[in-house]
Scaffold this motif. Sequence first.
Motif, mmCIF file in Angstrom:
data_model
loop_
_atom_site.group_PDB
_atom_site.id
_atom_site.type_symbol
_atom_site.label_atom_id
_atom_site.label_comp_id
_atom_site.label_asym_id
_atom_site.label_seq_id
_atom_site.Cartn_x
_atom_site.Cartn_y
_atom_site.Cartn_z
ATOM 1 N N TRP A 597 0.860 -1.199 0.000
ATOM 2 C CA TRP A 597 0.000 0.000 0.000
ATOM 3 C C TRP A 597 0.884 1.232 0.000
ATOM 4 O O TRP A 597 1.840 1.338 0.777
ATOM 5 N N ARG A 598 0.606 2.178 -0.910
ATOM 6 C CA ARG A 598 1.393 3.417 -0.997
ATOM 7 C C ARG A 598 0.456 4.608 -1.140
ATOM 8 O O ARG A 598 -0.473 4.582 -1.930
ATOM 9 N N HIS A 599 0.763 5.644 -0.367
ATOM 10 C CA HIS A 599 -0.012 6.881 -0.484
ATOM 11 C C HIS A 599 0.735 7.990 0.233
ATOM 12 O O HIS A 599 1.130 7.845 1.404
ATOM 13 N N GLN A 600 0.929 9.095 -0.479
ATOM 14 C CA GLN A 600 1.554 10.301 0.079
ATOM 15 C C GLN A 600 2.862 9.992 0.812
ATOM 16 O O GLN A 600 3.077 10.395 1.953
ATOM 17 N N ARG A 601 3.717 9.272 0.109
ATOM 18 C CA ARG A 601 5.037 8.899 0.609
ATOM 19 C C ARG A 601 4.991 8.102 1.912
ATOM 20 O O ARG A 601 5.888 8.173 2.753
ATOM 21 N N ARG A 602 3.928 7.357 2.053
ATOM 22 C CA ARG A 602 3.828 6.363 3.121
ATOM 23 C C ARG A 602 3.654 5.008 2.465
ATOM 24 O O ARG A 602 2.929 4.873 1.487
ATOM 25 N N HIS A 603 4.339 4.029 3.010
ATOM 26 C CA HIS A 603 4.352 2.713 2.385
ATOM 27 C C HIS A 603 4.210 1.637 3.466
ATOM 28 O O HIS A 603 4.997 1.584 4.413
ATOM 29 N N GLY A 604 3.196 0.838 3.296
ATOM 30 C CA GLY A 604 3.001 -0.296 4.197
ATOM 31 C C GLY A 604 2.872 -1.583 3.389
ATOM 32 O O GLY A 604 2.426 -1.559 2.236
ATOM 33 N N TYR A 605 3.272 -2.702 3.980
ATOM 34 C CA TYR A 605 3.179 -3.978 3.262
ATOM 35 C C TYR A 605 3.104 -5.127 4.268
ATOM 36 O O TYR A 605 3.554 -5.027 5.422
ATOM 37 N N VAL A 606 2.545 -6.217 3.799
ATOM 38 C CA VAL A 606 2.482 -7.430 4.594
ATOM 39 C C VAL A 606 2.677 -8.625 3.666
ATOM 40 O O VAL A 606 2.181 -8.620 2.529
ATOM 41 N N VAL A 620 5.391 -14.437 8.658
ATOM 42 C CA VAL A 620 4.738 -13.195 8.265
ATOM 43 C C VAL A 620 5.782 -12.089 8.329
ATOM 44 O O VAL A 620 6.583 -12.028 9.266
ATOM 45 N N THR A 621 5.740 -11.226 7.332
ATOM 46 C CA THR A 621 6.593 -10.037 7.317
ATOM 47 C C THR A 621 5.698 -8.820 7.144
ATOM 48 O O THR A 621 4.782 -8.829 6.315
ATOM 49 N N ALA A 622 5.956 -7.787 7.917
ATOM 50 C CA ALA A 622 5.201 -6.542 7.796
ATOM 51 C C ALA A 622 6.159 -5.380 7.944
ATOM 52 O O ALA A 622 7.159 -5.463 8.676
ATOM 53 N N GLY A 623 5.854 -4.308 7.240
ATOM 54 C CA GLY A 623 6.721 -3.152 7.321
ATOM 55 C C GLY A 623 5.948 -1.870 7.044
ATOM 56 O O GLY A 623 4.867 -1.880 6.440
ATOM 57 N N TYR A 624 6.530 -0.778 7.503
ATOM 58 C CA TYR A 624 5.920 0.521 7.265
ATOM 59 C C TYR A 624 7.044 1.547 7.217
ATOM 60 O O TYR A 624 7.922 1.584 8.077
ATOM 61 N N ASP A 625 7.041 2.399 6.163
ATOM 62 C CA ASP A 625 8.024 3.468 6.091
ATOM 63 C C ASP A 625 7.347 4.736 5.602
ATOM 64 O O ASP A 625 6.314 4.696 4.928
#
Length: 819
Positions: A597-606, A620-625
């Motif tokens: 998921w990407r929006h307004q220079r935010r990125h999350g994934y699972v 499971v791997t999850a991240g957010y930047d």
Amino acid sequence: MASSSPPWQALPAFARAFRAVVFCLLIVSAPCAGASAAEESLRAKRDTAVLLARDGDFKEATRQLAQLLEANPTATGVRADLLVVLQWAGRSADAIDTAAGLDPAKLADFELLAWARALRAERRATEALSLLRPRLADPGRTPDAHALYALLLSDLGRSADAAAYIEPWIARSPGSAELAAAAAFVFRGAGRPMDALAVAQNALQIDPDHRELRRQQVFALSDLAAAHLANDMAMAAPGLFDDAELALLAGNMAGQRLRWARVYPEASPERLELIDTATATLEVLASVPDASAAHLRGRFDLVVAYRMRDRMAETIHEYDALLDAGIEAPVYVRHAAADAHLAMRNAGQAAQLYRDILRDRPRMSSARLGLIYARIESEWFGGPLWVADDLSATSPAFIGVAGTNQHVANWPRLDADLSGAMLQAYDRRLEDAQRRLETLSADAPASAQIRRQLSTVYRWRGWPERALAEIEIAQAYEPEIIAGRQELAAVLSDLGRHAEADRVIENLHAEFPDNAAVNRQRTAWRDRDRWSMSVDAEYGDSDGFTGFGSYDRTVSTRVAAPVIAHRWQPYGLHAWRDARYPEGTAREQRIGAGLSWRHQRRHGYVELHGNAADSTGAGVTAGYDWHRDDHWSFATRAESDSLDAPLRARPGDLTGWKVEGAARWQAHESFSLRGGLTRLALSDGNVRWSTLVGMQHRLHANAGRLTTGSAELYASRASREGGLYFNPASDLAAGYAVTHERLGWRRYEQSFSQRFVLGLGGYWQEDFGASPTGFLRYEHEWRLGRRWRVTYGTGFASRVYDGDRETRIDGRLSFEGIF
């Protein structure tokens, strides 16, 4: 000066009446002179034929006069009558042949004028002048003779002499419509359309139905940028103009629309409507085979119209058609073709055309700037920058308005300054480009053009938020400019505002489907709707330390689906690795799927993944930047079954939970700092904490070379010692590496480059002390187009673990593609 009607109809009414009276007097006076009956009969037959001609029956009139001449070959009066009638009938060559043997000195004025007009019609102006000149010495001669003399001078290209000759005669003969019509024609040829219009309109007040005056009035209006009115007047007067003249007027109107269009903003509806209307007219005119100068000018204007409408392929096609026909185009047409070649990425052809133009116009700023960009696209930067700087240095910032004390901006100078700044940016001298553009913007804060380019430079420096502030101001000033809207879309994309960027790009394409730059941007943007894949493979061979194995191999693959709703993107992944250890070969294979998921220079994934081959389990791997602003960014990541767990222990079902966080501060494209903290908890109870700080900076950069230095400091500590895998109680590593990238060649999205990396440092391990380390790498990168890239290379490394030095040679291959 030509007429589509029989020449005799252009004679003034009083002249025709005068001739009729003369004829009648001749008939009446014949008996008084004692003429013979034969002479009376001949004169009557001549008069009958001339009256037929005056009524428009030229065929019968010439037949009768020709019979009379055949029967009376020495009758000069019959020959003179036939000369006049043939000239009236438009049979100029026959009139000239008939005049052979006549003595000009013995001819009446109207007969001599007919002879001279016939010579003029046959483009024998010099002979006509010689014929006419002796009569002009008599001040009592008809004004028609002076009018014809001026027309002949104009035909010979002596327009200024013609205007000077006829001007005093206008004052002497204010009632002569023929003289006024000739004067209007001559004034137009001398570049004085306003005088031509004044003469024609004044004379029309006396003779409002005079055909040639009406024609010259229309032509003068067309010359005076009132081409639309002139064309309407011509269409409202059927028969006054022939088809070629109507085409000329329509072409003038189309050309005027193109000139008007330049006044409006680049993408304004008014500009586009004017160009489209003009193009439609010019296409019709060009479709009709014609060798006239008006037709040729229409073809020239059509090339320009296509260029103004960004129909570049058609611009080139029409220009090539001119070349194939052996037609040498004027500078403005060649300039349009050069611009089209540049837009279509034919840099070589564009550069050649710009050079040809500069041979004719050495100081033409737009051609010099065009040549600059053609050379840039041919990967030559130093020379063009010198040309831009020279153009800027030799041009004043402001120029005076003739006849006033006012000064206005010198736009070619501004174009040179902007080109110089962007050349510096293309040469990776972004700081210099920024400084130059900010100085220009401070001097001209309302210039949208400067702000657009400043936005581009800010974006290239890694500051999209700063770029957005500039481009929004520029768009407030000039919202319709295509380049500004493209830059806005690029900034919005960099800021992760993808839905907004998509609207801008799609609206642009809907409005300008033929614009090459718009199409390229949209095509690249629509790559988001395609599947993509990346593959990275590595093989290494080590000797010495065995903790990391030898003959190790890894292959990682990622396949991503098209982006959904501008934010979501599913993907699949596969990872395979193995290595040889003293106790045997260990391998691992992982297959998984994720959602980003990407929006307004935010990125999350699972991600969800499972292991196959010799190991089992799922994870499971999850991240957010995210980016806080143009300088700070942060990242976090958690893995329940991390690939960082040592491969050597994987057959024993060793797993590891990893949690990490990182922060990065970027001053600009040339300097950044980063730091991170990682916790890896292995299933055997060992917990390793590690931290990494680093710095990267540019040492040298230009368009073809980039040298970067990077320093890193790494430290880690384990909660317990021992184990089958390499597990130092604590260690510390420091190093500095220099990476040099050299561009071998490039043609737009296709390129070949080489990369050299040299790293030196030291490694300290508890209980084993410190030792030097180092590595070398050499790689090739091929960009096969916008969507495909292949990289391969080899490396050598020397490191120390548990006091044993390990040397390792590896080979890598990676591939990225969009399909």
